[in-house]
Design a protein around this motif. Sequence first.
Motif, mmCIF file in Angstrom:
data_model
loop_
_atom_site.group_PDB
_atom_site.id
_atom_site.type_symbol
_atom_site.label_atom_id
_atom_site.label_comp_id
_atom_site.label_asym_id
_atom_site.label_seq_id
_atom_site.Cartn_x
_atom_site.Cartn_y
_atom_site.Cartn_z
ATOM 1 N N ARG A 2 0.842 -1.205 0.000
ATOM 2 C CA ARG A 2 0.000 0.000 0.000
ATOM 3 C C ARG A 2 0.876 1.253 0.000
ATOM 4 O O ARG A 2 1.674 1.467 0.913
ATOM 5 N N ILE A 3 0.713 2.065 -1.060
ATOM 6 C CA ILE A 3 1.434 3.336 -1.160
ATOM 7 C C ILE A 3 0.425 4.473 -1.146
ATOM 8 O O ILE A 3 -0.491 4.508 -1.978
ATOM 9 N N ALA A 4 0.577 5.381 -0.214
ATOM 10 C CA ALA A 4 -0.292 6.557 -0.164
ATOM 11 C C ALA A 4 0.324 7.682 -0.991
ATOM 12 O O ALA A 4 1.550 7.793 -1.102
ATOM 13 N N VAL A 5 -0.548 8.515 -1.575
ATOM 14 C CA VAL A 5 -0.106 9.561 -2.497
ATOM 15 C C VAL A 5 -0.777 10.891 -2.152
ATOM 16 O O VAL A 5 -1.988 10.941 -1.938
ATOM 17 N N GLY A 6 0.024 11.950 -2.097
ATOM 18 C CA GLY A 6 -0.548 13.280 -1.846
ATOM 19 C C GLY A 6 0.520 14.344 -1.926
ATOM 20 O O GLY A 6 1.594 14.125 -2.488
ATOM 21 N N GLY A 7 0.224 15.511 -1.358
ATOM 22 C CA GLY A 7 1.216 16.581 -1.335
ATOM 23 C C GLY A 7 0.599 17.952 -1.533
ATOM 24 O O GLY A 7 -0.612 18.106 -1.679
ATOM 25 N N ILE A 8 1.469 18.941 -1.529
ATOM 26 C CA ILE A 8 1.055 20.324 -1.776
ATOM 27 C C ILE A 8 2.105 20.947 -2.676
ATOM 28 O O ILE A 8 3.303 20.682 -2.515
ATOM 29 N N HIS A 9 1.661 21.733 -3.651
ATOM 30 C CA HIS A 9 2.541 22.074 -4.761
ATOM 31 C C HIS A 9 2.304 23.502 -5.213
ATOM 32 O O HIS A 9 1.353 23.776 -5.941
ATOM 33 N N THR A 10 3.130 24.424 -4.760
ATOM 34 C CA THR A 10 3.131 25.760 -5.355
ATOM 35 C C THR A 10 4.432 26.473 -5.013
ATOM 36 O O THR A 10 5.305 25.903 -4.333
ATOM 37 N N GLU A 11 4.566 27.693 -5.509
ATOM 38 C CA GLU A 11 5.811 28.464 -5.421
ATOM 39 C C GLU A 11 5.404 29.881 -5.016
ATOM 40 O O GLU A 11 4.517 30.457 -5.640
ATOM 41 N N CYS A 12 6.035 30.429 -3.993
ATOM 42 C CA CYS A 12 5.532 31.684 -3.421
ATOM 43 C C CYS A 12 6.630 32.738 -3.309
ATOM 44 O O CYS A 12 7.619 32.540 -2.592
ATOM 45 N N VAL A 47 0.497 -3.376 -6.228
ATOM 46 C CA VAL A 47 0.530 -2.147 -5.438
ATOM 47 C C VAL A 47 -0.860 -1.528 -5.398
ATOM 48 O O VAL A 47 -1.490 -1.316 -6.435
ATOM 49 N N GLU A 48 -1.322 -1.260 -4.196
ATOM 50 C CA GLU A 48 -2.578 -0.527 -4.043
ATOM 51 C C GLU A 48 -2.219 0.918 -3.710
ATOM 52 O O GLU A 48 -1.490 1.172 -2.746
ATOM 53 N N HIS A 49 -2.719 1.850 -4.511
ATOM 54 C CA HIS A 49 -2.449 3.264 -4.240
ATOM 55 C C HIS A 49 -3.600 3.856 -3.450
ATOM 56 O O HIS A 49 -4.763 3.680 -3.793
ATOM 57 N N VAL A 50 -3.262 4.544 -2.398
ATOM 58 C CA VAL A 50 -4.259 5.139 -1.520
ATOM 59 C C VAL A 50 -4.192 6.656 -1.688
ATOM 60 O O VAL A 50 -3.149 7.268 -1.452
ATOM 61 N N SER A 51 -5.301 7.228 -2.102
ATOM 62 C CA SER A 51 -5.328 8.660 -2.382
ATOM 63 C C SER A 51 -5.501 9.463 -1.099
ATOM 64 O O SER A 51 -6.380 9.183 -0.293
ATOM 65 N N LEU A 52 -4.652 10.476 -0.933
ATOM 66 C CA LEU A 52 -4.783 11.382 0.223
ATOM 67 C C LEU A 52 -5.361 12.701 -0.298
ATOM 68 O O LEU A 52 -6.508 12.745 -0.694
ATOM 69 N N LEU A 53 -4.560 13.737 -0.297
ATOM 70 C CA LEU A 53 -4.972 15.038 -0.833
ATOM 71 C C LEU A 53 -3.787 15.639 -1.551
ATOM 72 O O LEU A 53 -2.656 15.563 -1.062
ATOM 73 N N HIS A 54 -4.041 16.201 -2.733
ATOM 74 C CA HIS A 54 -2.995 16.926 -3.441
ATOM 75 C C HIS A 54 -3.548 18.289 -3.830
ATOM 76 O O HIS A 54 -4.545 18.402 -4.529
ATOM 77 N N ALA A 55 -2.900 19.355 -3.321
ATOM 78 C CA ALA A 55 -3.342 20.725 -3.574
ATOM 79 C C ALA A 55 -2.280 21.421 -4.401
ATOM 80 O O ALA A 55 -1.108 21.428 -4.032
ATOM 81 N N ARG A 56 -2.694 22.003 -5.529
ATOM 82 C CA ARG A 56 -1.726 22.626 -6.436
ATOM 83 C C ARG A 56 -2.241 23.981 -6.909
ATOM 84 O O ARG A 56 -3.422 24.107 -7.233
ATOM 85 N N ALA A 57 -1.371 24.958 -6.928
ATOM 86 C CA ALA A 57 -1.786 26.298 -7.349
ATOM 87 C C ALA A 57 -0.752 26.911 -8.275
ATOM 88 O O ALA A 57 0.437 26.599 -8.185
ATOM 89 N N VAL A 58 -1.208 27.807 -9.162
ATOM 90 C CA VAL A 58 -0.303 28.666 -9.923
ATOM 91 C C VAL A 58 0.540 29.414 -8.896
ATOM 92 O O VAL A 58 0.024 29.841 -7.860
ATOM 93 N N PHE A 71 -5.471 22.500 4.468
ATOM 94 C CA PHE A 71 -4.973 21.422 3.602
ATOM 95 C C PHE A 71 -4.198 20.383 4.412
ATOM 96 O O PHE A 71 -4.349 19.185 4.244
ATOM 97 N N LYS A 72 -3.347 20.880 5.313
ATOM 98 C CA LYS A 72 -2.501 19.964 6.090
ATOM 99 C C LYS A 72 -3.368 19.080 6.996
ATOM 100 O O LYS A 72 -3.130 17.869 7.102
ATOM 101 N N THR A 73 -4.362 19.670 7.620
ATOM 102 C CA THR A 73 -5.235 18.905 8.518
ATOM 103 C C THR A 73 -5.940 17.787 7.760
ATOM 104 O O THR A 73 -5.957 16.638 8.195
ATOM 105 N N GLU A 74 -6.489 18.134 6.597
ATOM 106 C CA GLU A 74 -7.200 17.101 5.829
ATOM 107 C C GLU A 74 -6.234 16.027 5.343
ATOM 108 O O GLU A 74 -6.529 14.828 5.406
ATOM 109 N N PHE A 75 -5.060 16.464 4.874
ATOM 110 C CA PHE A 75 -4.043 15.513 4.397
ATOM 111 C C PHE A 75 -3.672 14.531 5.508
ATOM 112 O O PHE A 75 -3.625 13.311 5.297
#
Length: 477
Positions: A2-12, A47-58, A71-75
């Motif tokens: 089991r592999i979980a997948v998620g993250g947060i993705h932006t540049e500030c 492999v079973e992929h387990v979806s978490l949360l992925h947040a991405r912004a311009v 986002f972090k709390t839900e993730f």
Amino acid sequence: MRIAVGGIHTECSTYSPVLMTVEDFRVLRGAELLKADYFSFLEADGVEHVSLLHARAVPGGPVSRGAYDAFKTEFLERLRAALPLDGLYLAMHGAIKVDGMDDAEGDWISAARAVVGPDCPIATSYDLHGNVSQKIIDQIDIFAGYRTAPHIDTRETMVRAWSMLVEALRTGTRPGVAWAPVPLLLPGECTSTEDEPARSLYRRLPDFDARPGILDANLMVGYVWADEPRATACAVVTGSDKAVASKAAEEIATSYWNERENFRFGPVTGPLEAMLDIAEETATRPVILADSGDNPTGGGVGDRADVLRALLARGWRDALISGIADRPAVDACFAAGEGTTLALRLGGSLDPSSPVAEVTATVVRLDDPGPLSERQAVIRVGQIEVVMSARRRPYHNIEDFRRLGLDPSTVRLLVVKSGYLSPELAPIANPNLMALTDGVVNQDIANLTSVRRQRPVFPFDRGFDFEPRARFSARWT
Ligand SMILES: [Zn+2]
């Protein structure tokens, strides 16, 4: 497995006063994440992929604390619910600034580590413009970064990180990460992998990969518009042999440091007025002028009217400006309707310090895909057409123009808020000019306010010596 997948993705950009909110992010969660094209490579036997949360912004300004915490709390809730896990894959950018917090990725990844425990390997993929820290490296086992800028290997990079994780789980091996910071902070516009010396530096990375004991070698340019202590370039090497990995990290770091005086902007570059002088003398078309200080994909606000003002002052004929983010102006155009002429105040809708143009405009076209934030308006001001968007966004793809009935290849002057041009615009530029305009991603790096960066760092400081020293993840024992 089991592999979980998620993250947060932006540049500030820490120079931007415009905070990002939850609404600025495209959020994938649950089944939606696994069905998304972005993650469609996640398929391996057993492999079973387990979806978490992925947040991405311009890219943009700092993320508001409330948005980040939400986002972090839900993730983390989803991560806890996903236990037990064999592995965790995080698709990150690496240059997030959270309002009032340093090293947001360090915070996010450490929190994930605390949930999954010490035995679960964590793999991360990064944009090469991400800023890495010891805190981040100490939590991870596998790292892969983009090797192209403009980024055309996003998917390949994600596959590299995820494949190393799958392989480690299948073989029961545990890779480790070594890294070597380099006190060098350059903008992406000088370090495009289309141009030397970055081109050759990045082309050498597969040679490092091929060394026994190395799985994946990376050169991180880092993100220069972050005035925070962790901002740095670095080499990051995932490997199975500590001595080999640390030697490679130091070699890559040295190769980057040694070229520090040789990075140049790719296109003809200079102050706005000088670039417009050149454009005026140019007979070929389209001249594509990059308004680099206000580039939303680098973290710029995207609401500035500097170039419009300069063109109006010259009485310019035949230009297309794409675009200016201005929700109130778009709303006013929608209220007026196509074909109407109205007075508009353009610019400064997000950052009150952005320059404004007071114009009389005719509404040429309205585009209404549904949500108010997706609306666009094309207006004509004298002999200049301007695309306005309700939200911050780039105009980097031909389809962005086609949708509005515009042909970027035939206009005399196309102005885009961009640094290096996108893969679709670069080939039609005839020629490409880059204006060193003002904004929160101003390319005059040596003169950026630098209060919190670690010093010395080139080009803020010059004339100091540097010898790279590799460090290891605390997990690599
Ligand atoms: Zn990038």
